[in-house]
Motif scaffolding. Structure first.
Motif, short mmCIF file in Angstrom:
data_model
loop_
_atom_site.label_atom_id
_atom_site.label_comp_id
_atom_site.label_asym_id
_atom_site.label_seq_id
_atom_site.Cartn_x
_atom_site.Cartn_y
_atom_site.Cartn_z
N SER A 46 0.79 -1.23 -0.03
CA SER A 46 0.02 -0.09 0.01
C SER A 46 0.83 1.20 0.14
O SER A 46 0.52 2.43 -0.67
N ILE A 47 1.79 0.97 0.59
CA ILE A 47 2.85 2.31 0.70
C ILE A 47 3.44 2.82 -0.67
O ILE A 47 3.38 3.95 -1.15
N GLU A 48 3.80 1.66 -1.45
CA GLU A 48 4.26 1.96 -2.88
C GLU A 48 3.36 2.57 -3.73
O GLU A 48 3.38 3.36 -4.53
N ALA A 49 1.95 2.07 -3.68
CA ALA A 49 1.13 2.44 -4.29
C ALA A 49 0.79 3.74 -3.73
O ALA A 49 0.19 4.44 -4.90
N ALA A 50 0.53 4.16 -2.55
CA ALA A 50 0.20 5.71 -2.14
C ALA A 50 1.21 6.52 -2.64
O ALA A 50 0.85 7.74 -3.02
#
Length: 459
Positions: free
Chosen positions: A393-397
């Motif tokens: 999720s961090i990478e996508a965010a």
């Protein structure tokens, strides 16, 4: 002469009541912040940390480890579980008292008239003084005494591992409160930035309206967005205060204490996590709940032995010696010694059902230990998958934030040049704020998931 010496000896033994002759408190944690290092029931060991820090919390910035150490020392839950452990150790000491003879001293002074039915002449009113020292020593009870001592020793293990559980729960709560405070401050900064952006947007709309390049509705829309951003900033600012109170409460200090915590390094979602099977094995070795459950099985095993021991006779050695006379001090010596045998022949089948109940309790304790293991495995697996999810999720965010930033730059340029609308600009700015929220929340989720994974594996 022997009676006074005996009385002095008994008084000396009574004076040792405040000591620890059985050394049952040896090896217990010296303070509430320290973990219990008991017998390794699962061929593994846990670890823990703690320590007393400078109570002046405002003197220097606080790192996460310092907040955790303060919480371990000051949180009342750790003190309560520590005192419970000390109480269990004292009960273990009491259980070992049966291995020694019980010595007591009694004295009596009386005056009265005694009627003797087998004598025509009655002694009349008599005065009687007596002082007797007695001893009773349980020699054999079918193993019940040893079983009671073993049960008390297992209760010390169970209480110690419950103390470790409380320590880990306090650590987890403190970490979660710490990261929640950091996230609240990030949300607050984002809200302040949003207010600044809305102010710039309003000034641009007003300038274009004065130049005749924008309608009055653009100015009103920009003012509405600014008011909404200011409201969000108020909420974010008070959310920081609530988060500070939660962290202070977890640390065992006043909720109004200002905590100058330090921002930790940015999370590395690409770090290599240990294999899930290795994490499950570590949890089986380190989780104090499982070791508590195993200690409970030992308690119930001792309970079965206690129930079986009731079928055996109890043999005790009894003796007494003292002085008795009609004058004070008494001058006549009296003494006696013998063996006492206690064997209930019929108890209404109480012993039979006692054994059955003890066996059922043991089977229940074993089943609860298996259930505890399964629950721990599920907790580890859930925490592991949440860490993986949060990292992704961090990478996508991050990609979402970068895209939103670019969209805002384009929309601002188009609106300033007159080729874009204020609705398009507001939509892109709202999307950028939303993307920033998602990135902050993803980082919070990652830190929380890592803390839960550490807790789940017993670290």
């Amino acid at each position: 002469m022997r009676l006074p010496v005996l009385m002095i000896l008994i008084a000396a033994l009574a004076g040792c009541a405040s000591a620890d002759p059985w050394k049952v408190t040896t090896g217990l944690p010296a303070s509430p912040s320290e973990p219990f290092e008991g017998e390794d029931l699962t061929d593994g060991d846990g670890d823990g940390s703690g320590g007393l820090l400078d109570p002046d919390l405002g003197a220097r910035p606080l790192h996460l480890d310092e907040c955790v150490a303060i919480a371990l020392e000051r949180n009342p839950r750790t003190s309560a579980s520590w005192e419970e452990l000390r109480s269990a150790a004292a009960r273990h000491g009491r259980s070992r008292a049966e291995a020694l003879p019980m010595i007591g001293l009694s004295s009596r002074a009386s005056r009265g008239e005694t009627v003797l039915l087998d004598r025509p002449e009655q002694p009349g009113i008599l005065t009687r003084y007596e002082g007797v020292a007695g001893v009773r020593w349980l020699l054999f009870d079918g193993g019940g005494r040893a079983a009671r001592t073993d049960a008390a020793a297992a209760e010390v293990l169970a209480s110690g591992f419950r103390h470790n559980t409380v320590l880990q729960e306090v650590v987890l709560a403190t970490k979660q409160a710490y990261y929640s405070l950091l996230a609240a401050r990030s949300f607050d900064r984002l809200a302040q930035e949003s207010v600044g952006q809305r102010e710039v947007q309003l000034r641009v709309a007003e300038a274009r309206h004065r130049a005749g390049a924008a309608a009055r509705s653009d100015v009103l829309r920009a003012r509405t967005e600014l008011a909404d951003a200011e409201l969000a900033a108020v909420r974010a600012r008070n959310a920081v205060r609530r988060a500070e109170g939660r962290l202070a409460s977890s640390m065992g200090v006043r909720v109004s204490t200002r905590l100058p915590i330090v921002e930790p390094p940015a999370p590395d979602p690409n770090q290599d996590l240990t294999d899930a099977e290795a994490l499950l094995e570590a949890a089986g070795r380190n989780r104090p709940e499982l070791r508590t459950a195993l200690a409970r099985t030992r308690i119930q095993e001792a309970g079965v032995r206690q129930a079986r021991a009731r079928a055996w006779p109890a043999v005790s050695l009894e003796g007494n010696a003292g002085r008795v006379d009609r004058t004070f001090p008494p001058g006549l010596t009296t003494w006696g010694v013998g063996l006492a045998l206690d064997l209930p022949l019929f108890t209404g089948f109480d012993r039979t059902y006692h054994v059955q109940a003890s066996r059922a309790d043991l089977a229940r304790a074993v089943a609860e230990a298996r259930a505890s293991l399964q629950g721990i495995e599920l907790e580890v697996w859930t925490a592991f998958t949440r860490v993986v999810e949060a990292a992704e999720s961090i990478e996508a965010a991050r990609r979402l934030v970068a895209s939103a930033e670019e969209s805002v730059r384009v929309a601002e340029g188009e609106y300033r040049s007159g080729t874009g609308t204020i609705t398009g600009l507001i939509d892109t700015q709202t999307a950028r704020t939303s993307a920033g929220h998602r990135l902050i929340q993803s980082r919070l989720d990652w830190h929380s998931a890592m803390a839960q994974l550490e807790r789940a594996t017993g670290r």
